[in-house]
Scaffold this motif. Structure first.
Motif, mmCIF file in Angstrom:
data_model
loop_
_atom_site.group_PDB
_atom_site.id
_atom_site.type_symbol
_atom_site.label_atom_id
_atom_site.label_comp_id
_atom_site.label_asym_id
_atom_site.label_seq_id
_atom_site.Cartn_x
_atom_site.Cartn_y
_atom_site.Cartn_z
ATOM 1 N N TYR A 25 0.807 -1.218 0.000
ATOM 2 C CA TYR A 25 0.000 0.000 0.000
ATOM 3 C C TYR A 25 0.839 1.266 0.000
ATOM 4 O O TYR A 25 0.576 2.188 -0.764
ATOM 5 C CB TYR A 25 -0.938 -0.030 1.211
ATOM 6 C CG TYR A 25 -1.857 1.162 1.290
ATOM 7 C CD1 TYR A 25 -2.887 1.323 0.374
ATOM 8 C CD2 TYR A 25 -1.690 2.122 2.274
ATOM 9 C CE1 TYR A 25 -3.733 2.407 0.445
ATOM 10 C CE2 TYR A 25 -2.538 3.211 2.350
ATOM 11 C CZ TYR A 25 -3.558 3.352 1.431
ATOM 12 O OH TYR A 25 -4.390 4.428 1.493
ATOM 13 N N LYS A 26 1.853 1.329 0.841
ATOM 14 C CA LYS A 26 2.650 2.560 0.919
ATOM 15 C C LYS A 26 3.375 2.843 -0.393
ATOM 16 O O LYS A 26 3.424 3.987 -0.844
ATOM 17 C CB LYS A 26 3.657 2.466 2.069
ATOM 18 C CG LYS A 26 3.000 2.609 3.423
ATOM 19 C CD LYS A 26 4.020 2.615 4.536
ATOM 20 C CE LYS A 26 3.312 2.745 5.871
ATOM 21 N NZ LYS A 26 4.243 2.790 6.986
ATOM 22 N N ARG A 27 3.919 1.807 -1.034
ATOM 23 C CA ARG A 27 4.608 2.012 -2.314
ATOM 24 C C ARG A 27 3.632 2.481 -3.387
ATOM 25 O O ARG A 27 3.935 3.384 -4.175
ATOM 26 C CB ARG A 27 5.313 0.731 -2.748
ATOM 27 C CG ARG A 27 6.533 0.460 -1.898
ATOM 28 C CD ARG A 27 7.320 -0.789 -2.230
ATOM 29 N NE ARG A 27 7.192 -1.346 -3.545
ATOM 30 C CZ ARG A 27 7.310 -2.645 -3.791
ATOM 31 N NH1 ARG A 27 7.533 -3.497 -2.832
ATOM 32 N NH2 ARG A 27 7.207 -3.093 -5.024
ATOM 33 N N LEU A 28 2.460 1.877 -3.416
ATOM 34 C CA LEU A 28 1.454 2.289 -4.397
ATOM 35 C C LEU A 28 0.970 3.716 -4.131
ATOM 36 O O LEU A 28 0.783 4.498 -5.059
ATOM 37 C CB LEU A 28 0.268 1.322 -4.384
ATOM 38 C CG LEU A 28 0.546 -0.068 -4.956
ATOM 39 C CD1 LEU A 28 -0.577 -1.033 -4.591
ATOM 40 C CD2 LEU A 28 0.738 -0.005 -6.461
ATOM 41 N N LYS A 29 0.813 4.052 -2.860
ATOM 42 C CA LYS A 29 0.354 5.391 -2.491
ATOM 43 C C LYS A 29 1.363 6.456 -2.923
ATOM 44 O O LYS A 29 0.982 7.524 -3.420
ATOM 45 C CB LYS A 29 0.124 5.446 -0.979
ATOM 46 C CG LYS A 29 -0.590 6.669 -0.504
ATOM 47 C CD LYS A 29 -0.903 6.526 0.982
ATOM 48 C CE LYS A 29 -1.566 7.755 1.538
ATOM 49 N NZ LYS A 29 -1.884 7.609 2.961
ATOM 50 N N VAL A 30 2.656 6.160 -2.779
ATOM 51 C CA VAL A 30 3.702 7.097 -3.214
ATOM 52 C C VAL A 30 3.591 7.331 -4.723
ATOM 53 O O VAL A 30 3.656 8.474 -5.193
ATOM 54 C CB VAL A 30 5.103 6.569 -2.841
ATOM 55 C CG1 VAL A 30 6.203 7.334 -3.568
ATOM 56 C CG2 VAL A 30 5.319 6.648 -1.334
ATOM 57 N N LEU A 31 3.415 6.250 -5.472
ATOM 58 C CA LEU A 31 3.295 6.386 -6.929
ATOM 59 C C LEU A 31 2.048 7.175 -7.323
ATOM 60 O O LEU A 31 2.090 8.007 -8.233
ATOM 61 C CB LEU A 31 3.289 5.002 -7.591
ATOM 62 C CG LEU A 31 4.598 4.216 -7.483
ATOM 63 C CD1 LEU A 31 4.404 2.797 -7.993
ATOM 64 C CD2 LEU A 31 5.713 4.917 -8.242
ATOM 65 N N VAL A 32 0.949 6.940 -6.630
ATOM 66 C CA VAL A 32 -0.280 7.686 -6.916
ATOM 67 C C VAL A 32 -0.063 9.176 -6.656
ATOM 68 O O VAL A 32 -0.490 10.024 -7.439
ATOM 69 C CB VAL A 32 -1.465 7.141 -6.079
ATOM 70 C CG1 VAL A 32 -2.638 8.094 -6.108
ATOM 71 C CG2 VAL A 32 -1.877 5.781 -6.587
ATOM 72 N N ARG A 33 0.592 9.495 -5.567
ATOM 73 C CA ARG A 33 0.854 10.910 -5.255
ATOM 74 C C ARG A 33 1.741 11.567 -6.302
ATOM 75 O O ARG A 33 1.530 12.729 -6.657
ATOM 76 C CB ARG A 33 1.467 11.037 -3.869
ATOM 77 C CG ARG A 33 0.452 10.826 -2.775
ATOM 78 C CD ARG A 33 1.040 11.068 -1.424
ATOM 79 N NE ARG A 33 0.003 10.928 -0.409
ATOM 80 C CZ ARG A 33 0.226 10.753 0.862
ATOM 81 N NH1 ARG A 33 1.474 10.688 1.304
ATOM 82 N NH2 ARG A 33 -0.761 10.635 1.714
#
Length: 137
Positions: A25-33
């Motif tokens: 989740y955290k890695r995906l959230k960084v990419l989304v941001r």
């Protein structure tokens, strides 16, 4: 409760061998941001395209891992269920055997199946069927 906190709680409550099988989740959230920041700036740069591609690739890899893990666990549960049924029949046929051991097996199997159900639900929640970029992933 926010999804990140729900996911963290679910990971902590899962079996130790399952903890690395959850959504990144955290890695995906960084990419989304990163994509979101580029979008707000009106950028359609190669950087944005690369970040989008990285997001989609990571998401697809995780979905493939979820599915493989789920199928593996499902197969194991089917085998264990069959074994428990055979044990139950043996206990019923032999009055000298103690049913308490069998009850423990049933409770353990049921608990692990509930954990797998929760694992599936939380990972499904974090893995949308379409990408955030408005196209199918």
């Amino acid at each position: 409760m926010k999804f990140g906190k729900r996911l963290k709680k679910q990971v902590e409550e899962s079996l130790p061998g399952w903890r690395d099988k959850f959504l990144a989740y955290k890695r995906l959230k960084v990419l989304v941001r990163l994509v979101s920041a580029d979008h707000r700036l009106g950028s359609s740069s190669p950087h944005r395209a690369a970040v989008e591609a990285a997001f989609v690739q990571l998401l697809n890899d995780k979905v493939d891992r979820f599915n493989a893990f789920f199928l593996e666990q499902e197969e194991e549960f089917i085998i264990r269920h069959r074994e428990v049924r055979e044990t139950a029949k043996a206990v019923a046929d032999d009055e000298q055997r103690q049913p308490s051991e069998m009850r423990r097996e049933i409770v353990d199997l049921h608990g692990e199946m509930v954990l797998l159900l929760n694992y599936s639900a939380v990972n499904y929640t974090g893995s949308p069927p379409t990408s955030i970029f408005g196209r199918s992933a």
